[in-house]
Design a protein around this motif. Structure first.
Motif, PDB file in Angstrom:
ATOM      1  N   ALA A 186      52.554   5.200   7.541  1.00 56.68           N
ATOM      2  CA  ALA A 186      51.517   5.998   8.189  1.00 56.68           C
ATOM      3  C   ALA A 186      52.086   6.882   9.293  1.00 56.68           C
ATOM      4  O   ALA A 186      51.524   7.928   9.609  1.00 56.68           O
ATOM      5  N   LEU A 187      53.195   6.461   9.893  1.00 55.05           N
ATOM      6  CA  LEU A 187      53.780   7.256  10.968  1.00 55.05           C
ATOM      7  C   LEU A 187      55.068   7.927  10.515  1.00 55.05           C
ATOM      8  O   LEU A 187      55.279   9.104  10.744  1.00 55.05           O
ATOM      9  N   GLU A 188      55.930   7.171   9.877  1.00 50.46           N
ATOM     10  CA  GLU A 188      57.228   7.731   9.551  1.00 50.46           C
ATOM     11  C   GLU A 188      57.954   6.909   8.502  1.00 50.46           C
ATOM     12  O   GLU A 188      57.959   5.692   8.580  1.00 50.46           O
ATOM     13  N   GLU A 189      58.583   7.600   7.544  1.00 51.61           N
ATOM     14  CA  GLU A 189      59.473   6.879   6.634  1.00 51.61           C
ATOM     15  C   GLU A 189      60.764   6.562   7.376  1.00 51.61           C
ATOM     16  O   GLU A 189      61.143   7.249   8.308  1.00 51.61           O
ATOM     17  N   ALA A 214      61.729  18.038  12.475  1.00 52.58           N
ATOM     18  CA  ALA A 214      60.850  19.067  13.031  1.00 52.58           C
ATOM     19  C   ALA A 214      61.469  20.455  13.012  1.00 52.58           C
ATOM     20  O   ALA A 214      60.757  21.447  13.157  1.00 52.58           O
ATOM     21  N   ARG A 260      59.632  23.689   9.561  1.00 54.56           N
ATOM     22  CA  ARG A 260      58.214  23.676   9.926  1.00 54.56           C
ATOM     23  C   ARG A 260      57.277  22.816   9.073  1.00 54.56           C
ATOM     24  O   ARG A 260      56.495  22.052   9.604  1.00 54.56           O
ATOM     25  N   TRP A 285      56.562  20.104   8.103  1.00 53.47           N
ATOM     26  CA  TRP A 285      56.979  18.710   8.220  1.00 53.47           C
ATOM     27  C   TRP A 285      55.743  17.843   8.313  1.00 53.47           C
ATOM     28  O   TRP A 285      54.932  17.997   9.200  1.00 53.47           O
ATOM     29  N   LYS A 286      55.609  16.937   7.387  1.00 54.72           N
ATOM     30  CA  LYS A 286      54.429  16.079   7.418  1.00 54.72           C
ATOM     31  C   LYS A 286      54.780  14.699   7.920  1.00 54.72           C
ATOM     32  O   LYS A 286      55.768  14.148   7.525  1.00 54.72           O
TER      33      LYS A 286
END
Lengths: 308, 338
Positions: B252-255, B332, B335, B337-338
């Motif tokens: 949910a936050l980061e792989e 980042a 651009r 970037w999800k």
């Protein structure tokens, strides 16, 4: 003993223009010393623009409240800076600086400001420095525990620093900021095409562990606690330490009941009565106060020490 | 484009004396290290330097004409901050080439006590814009600022164009998805954060639970992730676990990925970045050697022939073996970037 003041922090969620205006028209009648307003989280949230916030602030100031404009906490682009300059240059309302850049602009304009909790002031030297730049009030980092704060405040008084302290005392804790938008990510959207889905989640999105423990709250680029931080049980101690004000962070429902409960608790500090005030019904998550007690922030009120 | 852009310094991590030597031997221009206490934001057991190893490390680096930076990048806590002052005194006494500080109160102390000492603004200062950086320059004459890993390349350029302060960016290593210095997730879960204790998701709070179906990774009792048999298990850094949001379970936050800017080196050089930083003071000397050697080659190639630069498969291979979760991202800087 000074009487604790109540303040209303900026709305950290994304609400529609109408909802914001309705919220503040009600808040104008609450027993608040200061109302903070403005977009502190995400530069894409523009249901109200800088000028609208300033206009709303001036209107609220006429109701006899102090009004402070909260600056964006994560300032990345030139347009973020342009908006920040407009806030600082509005001429009437003070600024809550949530970034060192904001502190610099306020200082250049010779305008007193409030040093927001994002400025990471953890000791009296750093506080004295901010005060020399024009901070008249500061909000300690939300993770700061009682004993650390007491030690800092002791030095504040021995140094004769003229600065007020305001504590984040109620609400989901703002814990982290990112370049990435987690709400957009949840909907498989890119940040630049987020479709403003935050509007659908006026208290953020709950993030659970894989065993369904409520853990965090997703609020766009901000990550918050799921637990509702409450310093209500500690107000007598807080007042005795010389803290000037406690901050209620707005929530979608029942903010007025929370303000009323705190107001009642503060009034009772100077009387032998100890009213039994239960604000749990007005929080839609567990009440936590671990940070204040030097524990993990997630520790619930009354929860014993968790050992590593 | 000006052909005379100096190459950015390659700044590599040294969690130990062997790692420092590995960095120097493999082409680092600069190494950064911390002392063995909570004044530095990589305060892990068995890592970092005492007086003797610091002196030896500095001697070794200086002998090879490389620079040494001392990171004192936690925030001085509470009433007695003499520990942090002593760390600055020690850095000045050791003769490091610069001290990296996060806390502006400590910058003031360092500037007042050691007018000649070169100061860098740590990534933990969360300075994401030139106004913040210029404030620290005016007040304390900082010479370099390390940007949090949240800006696009255009935004980095905007900062560089509006300040006299050198700009250092992260180039490779474990990716913090949050603004450094503005992330309290670790203390919310454990009571200890990078700002206060110099740690994120500290190992002493980690518990592995071997169930019949799955392996659970807990941090202070909170389930950060669980792994089915055969699934590679990662360290439970709390932003890198899988969580459930509205019925979906996902990262949910980061792989668990690593930042790798290799493909962007020509642009990074072109916009005038002064230094590229490699993360990893908690990593082994072998890791430091491999990353340093690979980035040194890539950086030199990008400097020689920026127009014809392309990432060599050998470099990618070398780095992907070291990357967290075996995936790499431009983060980042890129651009969408999800």
């Amino acid at each position: 003993m000074n009487t604790l003041q109540l303040t209303l922090g900026p709305v950290l969620f994304y609400w529609s223009r109408d909802d914001i205006l309705r919220f503040y028209s009600e808040a104008a009648d609450w027993p608040l010393e200061t109302i903070y307003l403005g977009e502190a989280v995400c530069s894409r949230r523009q249901q109200l623009r800088g000028q609208d916030w300033i206009a709303l602030g001036k209107e609220l100031a006429e109701s006899g409240r102090q009004v402070v404009l909260s600056s964006l906490a994560l300032i990345e682009s030139e347009s973020d800076l342009r908006r920040l300059r407009k806030l600082v240059e509005n001429g009437d309302l003070q600024l809550e600086a949530n970034d060192l850049g904001a502190a610099r602009l306020a200082q250049q304009q010779g305008r007193p400001f409030v040093a927001g909790h994002h400025l990471n002031i953890y000791n009296a030297d750093t506080l004295a420095l901010l005060q020399s730049l024009g901070a008249r009030r500061w909000i300690p980092p939300v993770e700061m525990d009682r004993d650390t704060l007491a030690a800092v405040l002791q030095q504040v008084s021995s140094k004769g620093l003229n600065i007020e302290t305001e504590l984040f005392a109620w609400g989901r804790l703002p814990l982290a900021l990112s370049a990435r938008c987690f709400t957009a990510r949840h909907y498989n959207l890119s940040k630049d095409d987020c479709q403003f889905r935050c509007l659908e989640h006026p208290d953020g999105l709950r993030l659970n562990t894989r065993e369904q423990q409520a853990f965090l709250t997703i609020n766009g680029i901000q990550t918050m606690s799921d637990g509702c931080h409450s310093l209500l049980p500690h107000l007598a101690d807080i007042a005795a330490m010389g803290v000037k004000a406690v901050r209620i962070s707005p929530q979608w429902q029942h903010t007025e009941h929370v303000v009323a409960g705190y107001q009642q608790a503060i009034q009772a500090l100077n009387s032998p009565l100890r009213p039994d005030i239960d604000l749990a019904p007005y929080a839609d998550s567990r009440l936590v106060d671990g940070y204040w007690r030097g524990e993990a922030g997630i520790a619930a009120i009354g929860e014993a020490h968790a050992h590593s | 484009m000006p052909a005379t852009r100096p190459l950015p310094e390659l700044v590599c991590p040294a969690g130990s004396l062997p790692a420092l030597k590995a960095a120097v031997d493999n082409g680092a221009d600069t190494v950064y290290l911390g002392l063995k206490n909570d004044t530095n934001a990589r305060n892990f057991a068995g890592l970092n330097f005492d007086d003797r190893t610091a002196r030896e490390g500095i001697r070794y680096a200086h002998q090879h004409e490389r620079k040494v930076l001392l990171a004192i990048n936690t925030y001085a806590q509470g009433g007695d901050i003499s520990r942090w002052h002593r760390a600055i005194d020690e850095g000045a006494d050791l003769g490091v080439d610069a001290i990296i500080l996060a806390d502006i109160g400590l910058m003031e102390y360092a500037r007042r006590r050691y007018p000649q000492l070169r100061l860098h603004m740590s990534v933990q200062s969360s300075a994401t814009n030139y106004e913040a950086i210029n404030l620290a320059q005016e007040l304390f004459d900082i010479r370099r600022a390390v940007l949090p890993r949240v800006l696009t390349l255009d935004q980095v350029k905007q900062v560089i164009d509006h300040t006299q302060v050198e700009i250092e960016v992260f180039g490779f290593g474990s990716l913090c998805v949050m603004v450094e210095g503005r992330c309290l997730l670790s203390s919310y879960a454990t009571g200890e954060s990078p700002n206060s204790h110099g740690v994120c998701s500290p190992a002493k709070f980690v518990r592995w639970e071997h169930g019949s179906q799955a392996l659970g990774a807990r941090l202070n009792g909170i389930l950060i992730d669980e792994y089915q048999q055969g699934e590679p298990a990662g360290y439970p850094t709390l932003c890198k676990g899988r969580f459930e949001v509205e019925g979906d379970t996902y990262y949910a936050l980061e792989e668990p990925t690593s930042l790798n800017v290799m493909a962007m080196l020509p642009q990074i050089i072109d916009i005038g970045v002064a230094a590229i930083k490699v993360e990893g003071r908690q990593r082994s000397p072998a890791y430091v050697a491999q990353v340093t050697r690979t980035l040194r080659e890539a950086l030199d190639a990008a400097g020689r022939e920026p127009q014809r630069f392309s990432v060599k498969p050998g470099w990618t291979q070398a780095l992907s073996k070291l990357a967290e979760g075996q995936q790499q991202t431009l983060g980042a800087y890129n651009r969408p970037w999800k």
